[in-house]
Scaffold this motif. Structure first.
Motif, PDB file in Angstrom:
ATOM      1  N   VAL A  83       0.859  -1.181   0.000  1.00 55.56           N
ATOM      2  CA  VAL A  83       0.000   0.000   0.000  1.00 55.56           C
ATOM      3  C   VAL A  83       0.900   1.238   0.000  1.00 55.56           C
ATOM      4  N   THR A  84       0.816   2.023  -1.069  1.00 60.28           N
ATOM      5  CA  THR A  84       1.660   3.207  -1.209  1.00 60.28           C
ATOM      6  C   THR A  84       0.803   4.446  -1.467  1.00 60.28           C
ATOM      7  N   ALA A  85       1.418   5.597  -1.308  1.00 61.53           N
ATOM      8  CA  ALA A  85       0.759   6.872  -1.597  1.00 61.53           C
ATOM      9  C   ALA A  85       1.829   7.885  -1.967  1.00 61.53           C
ATOM     10  N   ASP A  86       1.411   8.912  -2.675  1.00 61.34           N
ATOM     11  CA  ASP A  86       2.327  10.001  -3.007  1.00 61.34           C
ATOM     12  C   ASP A  86       2.784  10.678  -1.716  1.00 61.34           C
ATOM     13  N   ILE A  87       3.984  11.197  -1.713  1.00 62.90           N
ATOM     14  CA  ILE A  87       4.542  11.817  -0.503  1.00 62.90           C
ATOM     15  C   ILE A  87       3.683  12.981  -0.008  1.00 62.90           C
ATOM     16  N   ASP A  88       3.106  13.757  -0.923  1.00 62.34           N
ATOM     17  CA  ASP A  88       2.258  14.872  -0.486  1.00 62.34           C
ATOM     18  C   ASP A  88       1.023  14.370   0.261  1.00 62.34           C
ATOM     19  N   LYS A  89       0.446  13.265  -0.197  1.00 61.88           N
ATOM     20  CA  LYS A  89      -0.724  12.670   0.466  1.00 61.88           C
ATOM     21  C   LYS A  89      -0.329  12.144   1.845  1.00 61.88           C
ATOM     22  N   ILE A  90       0.839  11.513   1.938  1.00 61.68           N
ATOM     23  CA  ILE A  90       1.319  11.005   3.227  1.00 61.68           C
ATOM     24  C   ILE A  90       1.522  12.162   4.207  1.00 61.68           C
ATOM     25  N   LYS A  91       2.141  13.231   3.747  1.00 64.49           N
ATOM     26  CA  LYS A  91       2.363  14.391   4.616  1.00 64.49           C
ATOM     27  C   LYS A  91       1.044  14.995   5.082  1.00 64.49           C
ATOM     28  N   GLU A  92       0.083  15.076   4.182  1.00 62.32           N
ATOM     29  CA  GLU A  92      -1.232  15.626   4.521  1.00 62.32           C
ATOM     30  C   GLU A  92      -1.905  14.782   5.607  1.00 62.32           C
ATOM     31  N   ARG A  93      -1.869  13.472   5.445  1.00 63.02           N
ATOM     32  CA  ARG A  93      -2.481  12.575   6.426  1.00 63.02           C
ATOM     33  C   ARG A  93      -1.735  12.611   7.757  1.00 63.02           C
ATOM     34  N   PHE A  94      -0.417  12.668   7.694  1.00 58.45           N
ATOM     35  CA  PHE A  94       0.383  12.713   8.923  1.00 58.45           C
ATOM     36  C   PHE A  94       0.133  14.023   9.665  1.00 58.45           C
ATOM     37  N   ALA A  95       0.028  15.117   8.923  1.00 55.59           N
ATOM     38  CA  ALA A  95      -0.261  16.417   9.542  1.00 55.59           C
ATOM     39  C   ALA A  95      -1.607  16.374  10.264  1.00 55.59           C
ATOM     40  N   ALA A  96      -2.584  15.713   9.671  1.00 58.95           N
ATOM     41  CA  ALA A  96      -3.898  15.601  10.303  1.00 58.95           C
ATOM     42  C   ALA A  96      -3.796  14.885  11.645  1.00 58.95           C
ATOM     43  N   ARG A  97      -2.905  13.914  11.735  1.00 56.71           N
ATOM     44  CA  ARG A  97      -2.684  13.204  13.001  1.00 56.71           C
ATOM     45  C   ARG A  97      -2.032  14.105  14.048  1.00 56.71           C
ATOM     46  N   MET A  98      -1.373  15.155  13.586  1.00 58.28           N
ATOM     47  CA  MET A  98      -0.636  16.049  14.480  1.00 58.28           C
ATOM     48  C   MET A  98      -1.336  17.402  14.594  1.00 58.28           C
ATOM     49  N   ASN A  99      -2.658  17.373  14.598  1.00 57.02           N
ATOM     50  CA  ASN A  99      -3.462  18.589  14.740  1.00 57.02           C
ATOM     51  C   ASN A  99      -3.203  19.623  13.649  1.00 57.02           C
ATOM     52  N   GLY A 100      -2.940  19.155  12.443  1.00 59.81           N
ATOM     53  CA  GLY A 100      -2.816  20.053  11.300  1.00 59.81           C
ATOM     54  C   GLY A 100      -1.433  20.612  11.034  1.00 59.81           C
ATOM     55  N   LYS A 101      -0.474  20.360  11.916  1.00 58.08           N
ATOM     56  CA  LYS A 101       0.883  20.896  11.738  1.00 58.08           C
ATOM     57  C   LYS A 101       1.868  19.752  11.525  1.00 58.08           C
ATOM     58  N   LEU A 102       2.679  19.885  10.497  1.00 60.68           N
ATOM     59  CA  LEU A 102       3.716  18.891  10.235  1.00 60.68           C
ATOM     60  C   LEU A 102       5.075  19.559  10.429  1.00 60.68           C
ATOM     61  N   PRO A 103       5.738  19.302  11.562  1.00 53.37           N
ATOM     62  CA  PRO A 103       7.050  19.909  11.813  1.00 53.37           C
ATOM     63  C   PRO A 103       8.066  19.505  10.735  1.00 53.37           C
ATOM     64  N   ALA A 104       8.968  20.383  10.428  1.00 53.24           N
ATOM     65  CA  ALA A 104       9.981  20.146   9.392  1.00 53.24           C
ATOM     66  C   ALA A 104      10.762  18.852   9.620  1.00 53.24           C
ATOM     67  N   PRO A 105      11.177  18.537  10.856  1.00 50.58           N
ATOM     68  CA  PRO A 105      11.911  17.281  11.052  1.00 50.58           C
ATOM     69  C   PRO A 105      11.064  16.036  10.722  1.00 50.58           C
ATOM     70  N   VAL A 106       9.771  16.109  10.998  1.00 49.68           N
ATOM     71  CA  VAL A 106       8.888  14.985  10.690  1.00 49.68           C
ATOM     72  C   VAL A 106       8.725  14.875   9.174  1.00 49.68           C
ATOM     73  N   ALA A 107       8.559  15.995   8.500  1.00 52.45           N
ATOM     74  CA  ALA A 107       8.449  15.991   7.035  1.00 52.45           C
ATOM     75  C   ALA A 107       9.710  15.395   6.416  1.00 52.45           C
ATOM     76  N   ALA A 108      10.871  15.765   6.950  1.00 51.70           N
ATOM     77  CA  ALA A 108      12.138  15.250   6.438  1.00 51.70           C
ATOM     78  C   ALA A 108      12.241  13.737   6.658  1.00 51.70           C
ATOM     79  N   MET A 109      11.779  13.262   7.824  1.00 48.26           N
ATOM     80  CA  MET A 109      11.797  11.834   8.124  1.00 48.26           C
ATOM     81  C   MET A 109      10.882  11.074   7.156  1.00 48.26           C
ATOM     82  N   LEU A 110       9.696  11.627   6.883  1.00 50.17           N
ATOM     83  CA  LEU A 110       8.763  10.986   5.950  1.00 50.17           C
ATOM     84  C   LEU A 110       9.362  10.911   4.543  1.00 50.17           C
ATOM     85  N   GLU A 111      10.017  11.989   4.131  1.00 50.76           N
ATOM     86  CA  GLU A 111      10.648  12.011   2.807  1.00 50.76           C
ATOM     87  C   GLU A 111      11.775  10.974   2.718  1.00 50.76           C
TER      88      GLU A 111
END
Length: 143
Positions: A83-111
């Motif tokens: 099961v895969t998704a585009d990185i932008d979709k993953i970041k969007e979903r992860f941000a939703a888990r974090m109350n709408g904010k995706l910290p730069a270090p988390v974004a870098a880890m996801l990438e």
């Protein structure tokens, strides 16, 4: 039957697992859920592996895997769905888990982790929810 849903966080594995569960009546394990089977990790892992092997002849189990180390627990006969998704979709979903904010270090880890499961052996590939759950359920009925 054992169904392994493998892929990065926030690709839709759990949503898919719930849809499959509703159709085939499977028990869902995610990540290290198997630790609840025994008091120590080694015993729990052994019991879980036995449970997965036994499921090949009756009970349905869905194992949701987001860490590569857990792939070794899947029996050879498991039906593996990547099961895969585009990185932008993953970041969007992860941000939703974090109350709408995706910290730069988390974004870098996801990438950095993005695409880490793409070369793993699988029987079916779902990308951004396509094909949909109804197609997957039809394929599982043929197995």
């Amino acid at each position: 039957m054992v169904i392994g849903l493998i892929g990065e966080s926030c690709t839709g594995k759990t949503t898919l697992a719930k849809k499959i569960q509703a159709s085939v009546g499977a028990e869902i394990y995610s990540g290290k859920d198997y630790l609840r089977l025994a008091k120590n990790e080694n015993s729990a892992k052994e019991l879980f592996m036995q449970k997965l092997e036994a499921a090949a002849t009756g009970q349905n189990i869905i194992y949701v895997i987001a860490e590569k180390d857990d792939l070794s627990l899947l029996p050879e006969k498991a039906f593996r769905i990547l099961v895969t998704a585009d990185i932008d979709k993953i970041k969007e979903r992860f941000a939703a888990r974090m109350n709408g904010k995706l910290p730069a270090p988390v974004a870098a880890m996801l990438e950095k982790k993005h695409g880490g499961f793409d070369q793993e052996a699988h029987d079916m590939h779902i990308h951004n929810g396509i094909p949909d759950a109804s197609y997957i359920l039809q394929a599982l009925k043929r197995i």
